[in-house]
Design a protein around this motif. Structure first.
Motif, PDB file in Angstrom:
ATOM      1  N   UNK A  27     -31.655 -21.597 -37.998  1.00  0.00           N
ATOM      2  CA  UNK A  27     -31.883 -20.386 -37.215  1.00  0.00           C
ATOM      3  C   UNK A  27     -31.008 -20.376 -35.961  1.00  0.00           C
ATOM      4  N   UNK A  28     -30.871 -21.531 -35.312  1.00  0.00           N
ATOM      5  CA  UNK A  28     -30.045 -21.633 -34.112  1.00  0.00           C
ATOM      6  C   UNK A  28     -28.591 -21.315 -34.429  1.00  0.00           C
ATOM      7  N   UNK A  29     -28.085 -21.887 -35.526  1.00  0.00           N
ATOM      8  CA  UNK A  29     -26.697 -21.609 -35.914  1.00  0.00           C
ATOM      9  C   UNK A  29     -26.521 -20.133 -36.272  1.00  0.00           C
ATOM     10  N   UNK A  30     -27.443 -19.591 -37.065  1.00  0.00           N
ATOM     11  CA  UNK A  30     -27.313 -18.193 -37.477  1.00  0.00           C
ATOM     12  C   UNK A  30     -27.341 -17.242 -36.284  1.00  0.00           C
ATOM     13  N   UNK A  31     -28.138 -17.580 -35.295  1.00  0.00           N
ATOM     14  CA  UNK A  31     -28.339 -16.680 -34.159  1.00  0.00           C
ATOM     15  C   UNK A  31     -27.244 -16.803 -33.113  1.00  0.00           C
ATOM     16  N   UNK A  32     -26.750 -18.044 -32.874  1.00  0.00           N
ATOM     17  CA  UNK A  32     -25.887 -18.276 -31.722  1.00  0.00           C
ATOM     18  C   UNK A  32     -24.456 -18.692 -32.046  1.00  0.00           C
ATOM     19  N   UNK A  33     -24.194 -19.161 -33.257  1.00  0.00           N
ATOM     20  CA  UNK A  33     -22.855 -19.640 -33.585  1.00  0.00           C
ATOM     21  C   UNK A  33     -22.030 -18.550 -34.264  1.00  0.00           C
ATOM     22  N   UNK A  34     -20.721 -18.774 -34.313  1.00  0.00           N
ATOM     23  CA  UNK A  34     -19.833 -17.860 -35.039  1.00  0.00           C
ATOM     24  C   UNK A  34     -19.823 -18.254 -36.508  1.00  0.00           C
ATOM     25  N   UNK A  35     -19.866 -17.270 -37.391  1.00  0.00           N
ATOM     26  CA  UNK A  35     -19.907 -17.536 -38.827  1.00  0.00           C
ATOM     27  C   UNK A  35     -18.538 -17.304 -39.451  1.00  0.00           C
TER      28      UNK A  35
END
Length: 318
Positions: free
Chosen positions: A180-188
């Motif tokens: 969830x942290x990656x999906x919400x705050x990181x670039x995909x």
């Protein structure tokens, strides 16, 4: 006295009368930790609140799609009397594989419609937890709600006294929080069936420095998520046989260290995993020493059989 089989038949008939006549949604596979929680709840090892927190996560994370049409006649106010006993019985039978995932989830769907489980609805959506919905597409308050539910579930897991059960409960929730942290705050960076997520240089696990001896050291940490229905693998068996390197426009630099297991990271459908790579001194096996030139632009290159991508690295700013 009615047998369990007779009770199951009656329960199936009850569900048929409660769930609307519209076509039932195709539910995704239910995570094993939810089934564990169902068994523990039916045995009195965790509370009703702990179990419902897991169900709230199941819905908010998109595992099941729950229509939010009006409650059936007579259902209004039912939430005041608590969760019916048949739900607990249903949880026990589901945990023992006596009824299917869909049978169990159809009952949960009714509880949401009846107001027995309170869930929030994403803006411009006709259902809660639609499978495949991206957390980043929801309003910020919805993302915060998902995180709060996950943290609440983790806190409830911590109350389990038996160590192995507590670990079984905590592990998938911690993984869900990480994703969830990656999906919400990181670039995909989507590459075929795999979504790569990266927080960028300067974040935890991502650094660039020149050692006292003059060696350039680049550390990268990313997360890869398999979005397909097939098993996928990331391949990197040695510095010379690796689908990942750093490119400066004219030369490719091979890794000095990585945490790929036996040359692969295998991802089942829906799985996600972090991986780290270090670029620095030449460790042999077809490797190379990482050299830094401030006049050049650097990219982390992905070159898998399912697709390629170049991720820009702003090393001159770190």
């Amino acid at each position: 006295m009615k047998t369990k089989a007779t009770t199951l038949v009656l329960f199936a008939a009850l569900l048929a009368s409660l769930v609307s006549a519209s076509a039932a949604p195709a539910f995704a596979e239910v995570p094993s930790w939810i089934k564990n929680n169902a068994a523990w709840w039916s045995e009195g090892q965790i509370s009703e609140a702990e179990f419902l927190a897991g169900i709230a996560y199941l819905i908010s994370s998109g595992t099941i799609a729950v229509p939010v049409d009006p409650a059936p006649d007579g259902a209004a106010g039912a939430q005041e009397s608590g969760v019916p006993e048949w739900v607990k019985n249903n949880a026990a039978w589901w945990a023992d594989d006596l009824i299917s995932d869909d049978d169990f989830l159809n009952g949960i769907q009714y509880l949401v419609r009846a107001g027995l489980i309170a869930v929030s609805v994403p803006a411009e959506s006709g259902s809660v937890g639609e499978t495949g919905a991206d957390d980043a597409a929801f309003p910020e308050t919805e993302s915060d709600s998902v995180l709060a539910e996950l943290e609440a579930q983790l806190a409830e897991c911590a109350k389990i006294t038996k160590a192995y059960k507590r670990i079984d409960c905590e592990k998938p929730v911690k993984q869900a929080i990480l994703l969830h942290d990656y999906r919400t705050n990181a670039e995909m960076f989507p590459v075929g069936p795999i979504n790569y997520y990266w927080f960028g240089m300067g974040s935890e696990g991502n650094s660039f420095e020149i050692s006292p001896s003059g060696q350039a050291l680049l550390s990268l940490r990313m997360l890869a998520e398999n979005t397909s229905d097939e098993i996928e693998s990331l391949d990197c068996t040695s510095p010379s046989l690796c689908n990942y390197d750093v490119w400066d426009g004219s030369a490719a630099f091979r890794y000095a260290g990585t945490d790929f297991t036996s040359g692969q990271i295998v991802l089942n459908p829906g799985d996600a995993r972090e991986f780290n790579m270090l670029f620095g001194p030449n460790v042999g096996y077809g490797g190379s020493q990482f050299l830094y030139d401030e006049s050049k632009e650097y990219h982390f290159r992905i070159n898998e059989s399912f697709g390629s991508m170049m991720v820009p690295l702003d090393l001159g700013q770190n």
